[in-house]
Design an enzyme around this catalytic site. Sequence first.
Site, mmCIF file in Angstrom:
data_model
loop_
_atom_site.group_PDB
_atom_site.id
_atom_site.type_symbol
_atom_site.label_atom_id
_atom_site.label_comp_id
_atom_site.label_asym_id
_atom_site.label_seq_id
_atom_site.Cartn_x
_atom_site.Cartn_y
_atom_site.Cartn_z
ATOM 1 N N ARG A 78 78.546 43.567 33.750
ATOM 2 C CA ARG A 78 77.639 43.316 34.872
ATOM 3 C C ARG A 78 76.552 44.384 34.957
ATOM 4 O O ARG A 78 75.387 44.076 35.215
ATOM 5 C CB ARG A 78 78.448 43.227 36.173
ATOM 6 N N HIS A 128 74.664 34.817 34.476
ATOM 7 C CA HIS A 128 75.455 35.616 33.544
ATOM 8 C C HIS A 128 76.445 36.533 34.253
ATOM 9 O O HIS A 128 76.099 37.232 35.197
ATOM 10 C CB HIS A 128 74.477 36.501 32.750
ATOM 11 N N GLU A 129 77.685 36.569 33.753
ATOM 12 C CA GLU A 129 78.714 37.531 34.195
ATOM 13 C C GLU A 129 78.933 37.525 35.707
ATOM 14 O O GLU A 129 79.049 38.564 36.341
ATOM 15 C CB GLU A 129 78.359 38.962 33.735
ATOM 16 N N GLY A 130 78.996 36.343 36.269
ATOM 17 C CA GLY A 130 79.210 36.221 37.715
ATOM 18 C C GLY A 130 77.915 35.887 38.407
ATOM 19 O O GLY A 130 76.999 36.705 38.456
ATOM 20 N N GLN A 187 78.536 37.467 43.196
ATOM 21 C CA GLN A 187 78.265 38.878 43.484
ATOM 22 C C GLN A 187 78.143 39.113 44.994
ATOM 23 O O GLN A 187 78.622 40.122 45.523
ATOM 24 C CB GLN A 187 76.971 39.326 42.788
#
Length: 614
Positions: free
Chosen positions: A313, A457-459, A464
């Site tokens: 992240r 991407h990535e969450g 978030q």
Amino acid sequence: MSLRATLDFLLYQWLDAERLNQRPRYAEHSRETFDAVFETCARIAADKFAPFNRLVDTEEPRFDGEKVILPQATCEARRAYAESGMLSAAQDYDIGGMQLPFVVESAANTFFAKASISIGSNMLTSGNANLLMAHGSALQKQVFARNEFDGRFTGTMCLSEPQAGSSLSDVATRAVPDGADYESDPLGPRYRLTGNKMWISSGDHELSENIVHLVLAKIPDANGRLVPGVKGISLFIVPKKLVDVDGQLTGERNDVALAGLNHKLGWRGTTNTLLNFGEGRYPVRGAAGAIGYRVGNAGEGLRYMFHMMNEARIAIGMAATMLGFAGYEASLEYAKNRPQGRLLGEAGKNAAAPQVPIIGHADVRRMLLAQKAYAEGALALNLYAARLVDEQHSGEAAAAAEAGLLLELLTPIAKSWPSEWCLEANSLAIQVHGGYGYTRDFPVEQYWRDNRLNMIHEGTHGIQANDLLGRKVRMAGGRGLQLLTARIQATAERAGAHAPLAGYGQQLRQAWDAVLQATEQAWHWAGVTGDANRTLANAVPYMQAFGHVVLAWIWLDVACATLEQEGDARDVRAQGRLAAARFFFHYELPKIGAWLQVVQTGDTTCVDLIEEGF
């Protein structure tokens, strides 16, 4: 300002990275060694990455039925990166690393991200290996992580599934013990995996000898059923090709099959795949299922994977930042060299007067300064986060604990803020170019396409935000929030010593107080309604406001450091930093009022509308 000049100021004059060399771990380093790393990385990025950024965008990965084919330029760029030692830059000397501070490693990698993000996406290999160094067995570290650091192997993270996406509790990939002796395998408890994984970056290619997949899967209970939720998730090493205890290929292909390539808006140079595990296309050792070796304890896979996810992240935040930076540099150069129109006023009425470069027009200057404020501010934020990693791993116990809490709190911001606002910077870069920006004759449209992925991407952004409001601000009894409050107040007080910044210090205090009040009020509404989901319905505007105040704090701290350097305020680069800080306080920080309003009032417009109303 050039990237290197920006890094030099942020690292050496703002974050005082040289002071890390006083610690035993970094004692053999100096500014000279750091600079040598930057020069090497800048050279490789300029020679092997930047010239081919458009090539890898137009010549996407393709599957010929047996293997994935990538441009030769991608192979050469990855080889040069591996040979530079950057895959193991922060690792110990005794395993071939350089023992660089993480903040220096992060700064060095900006050259590759800016040159070509989809060639330069080596973060998963390093993150994969780092996870194994933290949670793997001694032999797993030796066989898999060491070979990833050396560049022989590459790595992935396999979380999402076609039916699950970001909902990891719904993972359906199964792992069953491979025979009665499954626990005696020296590479780790051996299982057979069956299932499908989606959106796997670098999931198949011919860039390395082997690919090490880290796969989340569930071990069935005694009745053959998968445990619902995340508690039953374990983590497995599933190599594309099987290896022996010395890390040498055995010649056996594991039952990991490429089911298809995903064709993307951006990041086209990075292979993105759907993988089938254990479908029987490559039967191995006379049984069904892909062979995987469990990492650590059963049922703790998600905890282990978060080690890699959090690292990824921060890396995604830096990737978004550098795409914003690249777009800013391109549009600045264009604005300085593109003549069009005349300035408003009496002189502008003279059609015979020569045209002026568009940087002379007020609105173009606004768009350029916004890009500068977003990109350089995001770079400072991510380097600050990287500096916290160093404090966490090499500082004294109390400072390390505080750094860990701050990093946990700031990680959703370090990922989400650049991915939203450096995307906006890319949009402004297109606007500066006018119609030309919308064509492939200039690189800014590609920067925008590449950057659009990073809010997913990535969450995703929403994940978030839920993490920030739903968990991070309340963890450890709100201790992380208290630590951040103290640092923000210290910067506001520091600004009071500089007449040009004193008003901004007061503005920062008021903005942060508003965030704290909104935080308390948000959870007050949750208590009143008994439904935390209604509070989290406004998590994204909360995160937007929180992030903007954090960036205002970062910019004010950078401005203070600028004024405190002897004679620096007269330097054109210093003037640029101070102007970007002023811009952020004048144009950006006031936006938080609208975002916090819906949080403070517990507005439920979005959740109250019946589905048919949409």
